[in-house]
Write an enzyme that holds these catalytic residues in place. Structure first.
Site, PDB file in Angstrom:
ATOM      1  N   ALA A  12       0.816  -1.221   0.000  1.00 60.91           N
ATOM      2  CA  ALA A  12       0.000   0.000   0.000  1.00 60.91           C
ATOM      3  C   ALA A  12       0.844   1.263   0.000  1.00 60.91           C
ATOM      4  O   ALA A  12       0.346   2.354  -0.254  1.00 60.91           O
ATOM      5  CB  ALA A  12      -0.927  -0.003   1.216  1.00 60.91           C
ATOM      6  N   GLY A  13       2.137   1.105   0.275  1.00 63.84           N
ATOM      7  CA  GLY A  13       3.014   2.274   0.450  1.00 63.84           C
ATOM      8  C   GLY A  13       3.212   3.060  -0.834  1.00 63.84           C
ATOM      9  O   GLY A  13       2.959   2.579  -1.946  1.00 63.84           O
ATOM     10  N   ARG A  17      10.345   7.747  -3.267  1.00 64.21           N
ATOM     11  CA  ARG A  17      11.750   7.875  -3.692  1.00 64.21           C
ATOM     12  C   ARG A  17      11.993   7.358  -5.111  1.00 64.21           C
ATOM     13  O   ARG A  17      13.040   7.598  -5.682  1.00 64.21           O
ATOM     14  CB  ARG A  17      12.668   7.156  -2.694  1.00 64.21           C
ATOM     15  CG  ARG A  17      12.965   8.015  -1.464  1.00 64.21           C
ATOM     16  CD  ARG A  17      13.884   7.298  -0.501  1.00 64.21           C
ATOM     17  NE  ARG A  17      13.163   6.301   0.270  1.00 64.21           N
ATOM     18  CZ  ARG A  17      13.757   5.350   0.985  1.00 64.21           C
ATOM     19  NH1 ARG A  17      15.081   5.256   0.998  1.00 64.21           N
ATOM     20  NH2 ARG A  17      13.048   4.469   1.674  1.00 64.21           N
ATOM     21  N   LYS A  24       5.544   2.005  -7.024  1.00 60.87           N
ATOM     22  CA  LYS A  24       6.809   1.316  -6.784  1.00 60.87           C
ATOM     23  C   LYS A  24       6.766  -0.162  -7.123  1.00 60.87           C
ATOM     24  O   LYS A  24       7.642  -0.674  -7.836  1.00 60.87           O
ATOM     25  CB  LYS A  24       7.221   1.496  -5.319  1.00 60.87           C
ATOM     26  CG  LYS A  24       8.449   0.690  -4.947  1.00 60.87           C
ATOM     27  CD  LYS A  24       9.093   1.165  -3.667  1.00 60.87           C
ATOM     28  CE  LYS A  24       8.577   0.450  -2.458  1.00 60.87           C
ATOM     29  NZ  LYS A  24       9.430   0.692  -1.281  1.00 60.87           N
ATOM     30  N   TYR A 372      11.628  -5.686 -47.189  1.00 59.10           N
ATOM     31  CA  TYR A 372      10.536  -5.599 -46.223  1.00 59.10           C
ATOM     32  C   TYR A 372       9.491  -6.645 -46.604  1.00 59.10           C
ATOM     33  O   TYR A 372       8.981  -6.650 -47.733  1.00 59.10           O
ATOM     34  CB  TYR A 372       9.896  -4.200 -46.210  1.00 59.10           C
ATOM     35  CG  TYR A 372       8.645  -4.206 -45.355  1.00 59.10           C
ATOM     36  CD1 TYR A 372       8.734  -4.475 -43.985  1.00 59.10           C
ATOM     37  CD2 TYR A 372       7.381  -4.017 -45.909  1.00 59.10           C
ATOM     38  CE1 TYR A 372       7.584  -4.535 -43.193  1.00 59.10           C
ATOM     39  CE2 TYR A 372       6.234  -4.074 -45.125  1.00 59.10           C
ATOM     40  CZ  TYR A 372       6.351  -4.337 -43.772  1.00 59.10           C
ATOM     41  OH  TYR A 372       5.227  -4.411 -42.993  1.00 59.10           O
ATOM     42  N   GLY A 429      14.420  -8.611 -62.697  1.00 59.49           N
ATOM     43  CA  GLY A 429      14.927  -7.536 -61.844  1.00 59.49           C
ATOM     44  C   GLY A 429      14.071  -6.295 -62.000  1.00 59.49           C
ATOM     45  O   GLY A 429      13.623  -5.977 -63.099  1.00 59.49           O
TER      46      GLY A 429
END
Ligand code: UD1
Ligand code: CA
Length: 488
Positions: A12-13, A17, A24, A372, A429
């Site tokens: 829950a904190g 920091r 966190k 691609y 080509g």
């Protein structure tokens, strides 16, 4: 004693920091959130009930927990009044905790925690028949930890928190790691007796230890052998340190299982990746997410695979790939980019400067250079010429291209989707394929070549280009032959 087990995870904190908009416990190392690591360790205990206490940013934390562990009970602690209060909230949310059995309390921010440590601790707690057991540690610098205070007989008498400790108590190096195990009946009785008359004005769960001792009940302390397992990450520096240590452990485990890692320091393997024997990882390799690598495959150098499957004996060099399947004995790279939905079948090749997406490249088929390949199907044994673009997007929608088996397409082609090139077909080509090519046909596009002679001399007089052309003309006129011919 009943082996009913309830686990409470406190999360829950605030984690101020971290200086982050992400809570966190959701910060990640080794491919999992911190709380994900804790819940994985908890799962290996096979507990009857798991309850997670959430508060700060619970709109983000709660769904994450539910996703990882749908059966976890979420207890909401509106205000973070201390660990003792958090546990009371958890017990209220559970409602029906049997008095016989064990309640284990852990924190959501200790990502190195392992299931085996929790299992051994729970077992030791049961064996000691303790009202409460502390997973303890002896550390060089005990600052910030609750210190374990022992009585004259050496029995654990209580835990005193940093801010409440006397100067003498601050010298104690035996500390509370934070993980506690309770006899459920004792915890249910004492949770309401914990007060908040202390330096922080918080309800300290650790006060339960003093209460047990005062009641003449058994308190046990079991030293954790590997102190890093209970270390929390409070800021990003600590998170990175724990991340590097977690990686070191994972890489070591794979080497012990038969994987060659040339440079462990630059090799990163997430917790969920699975490797096989005789895989070789070259420097700068990252195997992320649920990546699976088959026997004898060689990955790297400088390769990042996220949620990929690599077959037996495949080679993947300097490649970035996500949600791709690379078949057995296939070759990828150097410098390839495989996007989600790429399937390269056995012994196929995706070569240099090739990007693929939603593309199945058949057995032994090759896309060797500068291409691609998007939204495509390429049949077995087919070779795609250098510099081919699968033009899958018409500006509004994406379309598919199908190339058959054993086709040979020329260099610098554009396949304008939707289009089909048949089995055994060829293209010249520079062909722009706008219409289907029947099996066995040769497709060519564009008109015959026209040479506008003297163009450079006429249009770009005085330039180096024009001078070179004039010199060649003069030499030819003097019977020297064109300068460009190679000496034979
Ligand atoms: C706590 C212990 C201390 C131990 C240390 C180990 C107490 C009173 N102290 O101190 O003995 O040495 O951990 O790291 O338990 N939390 C909540 N709700 C709250 C308060 C905390 O969910 O109201 C959660 C926090 O998010 C955190 C954990 O509990 O994950 C520990 O809380 P924190 O305030 O960091 O305790 P410490 O002061 O570190
Ligand atoms: Ca802490």
């Amino acid at each position: 004693m009943s082996d009913q087990l309830t686990v409470i995870v406190l999360a829950a904190g605030g984690g101020t920091r971290m200086k982050s908009k992400t809570p966190k416990v959701l910060h990640r190392i080794g491919g999992r959130s911190m709380i994900g690591h804790v819940l994985t360790a908890v799962a290996s205990l096979d507990p009857q009930r798991v309850v997670t206490v959430v508060g700060h940013q619970r709109e983000l934390v709660a769904p994450h927990i539910t996703q990882l562990r749908p059966d976890a009970v979420l207890a909401v602690q509106e205000e973070q009044l201390g660990t003792g209060h958090a546990v009371r909230v958890a017990l209220e949310a559970l409602g029906d905790v049997p008095r016989e059995g064990t309640v284990l309390v852990a924190y959501g921010d200790t990502p190195l925690l392992e299931g085996s440590t929790l299992r051994e601790f729970a077992q030791a707690h049961r064996a000691a028949q303790a009202a409460v057991s502390i997973l303890s540690g002896v550390v060089e610098d005990p600052f910030g930890y609750g210190r374990i205070v022992r009585d004259a007989e050496g029995l654990v008498a209580g835990i005193v928190e940093e801010k409440d400790a006397t100067p003498e108590q601050r010298e104690i190096t035996e500390i509370n790691s934070g993980i506690l195990a309770f006899d459920a009946g004792f915890l249910l009785d004492c949770a309401g007796r914990i007060g908040n008359d202390n330096a922080k004005g918080e309800y300290y769960l650790t006060d339960a230890v003093g209460l047990a001792h005062a009641d003449g009940l058994t308190v046990a302390a079991h030293a954790v052998a590997d102190a890093l397992q209970t270390e929390g990450a409070n800021d990003r520096v600590q998170l990175a340190e724990l991340g590097r240590e977690l990686n070191r452990r994972i890489v070591t485990r794979w080497m012990e299982a038969g994987v060659s890692v040339v440079d462990p320091a630059t090799t990163w393997i997430d917790a969920d990746a699975v490797l096989s024997r005789d895989v070789t990882l070259l420097p700068g390799t990252q195997l992320l997410g649920a990546t699976v690598v088959g026997e004898d495959a060689t990955i790297g150098p400088d390769t990042t695979l996220t949620d990929c499957e690599v077959g037996v004996g495949a080679t993947v060099v300097r490649t970035h790939a996500q949600l791709a399947v690379i078949g057995a004995e296939a070759h990828v790279g150097p410098f390839a980019y495989l996007r989600p939905g790429t399937v390269l079948e056995e012994a196929g090749k995706i070569g240099t400067f090739v990007e693929t997406k939603n593309a199945r490249i058949g057995e032994g088929a090759k896309v060797p250079h500068l291409s691609y390949v998007g939204d495509a199907e390429i049949g077995e044994g087919t070779n795609i010429g250098a510099g081919t673009i699968f033009a899958n997007y018409d500006g509004i929608a994406k379309h598919r291209t199908t190339v058959g088996r054993h086709a040979r397409t020329g260099s610098n082609n554009t396949f304008v989707a939707p289009v089909t090139i048949g089995d055994g077909a060829s293209t010249g080509g520079g062909t722009v394929v706008r219409r289907d090519v029947p099996p066995g046909a040769l497709a060519v596009s564009g008109g015959p070549q026209r040479n506008l002679t003297g163009w450079a001399q006429a249009r770009r007089p005085g330039t180096a280009q024009a001078q070179a052309a004039e010199a060649a003309e003069a030499a030819e006129a003097a019977g020297e032959g064109p300068r460009a011919t190679s000496p034979e």
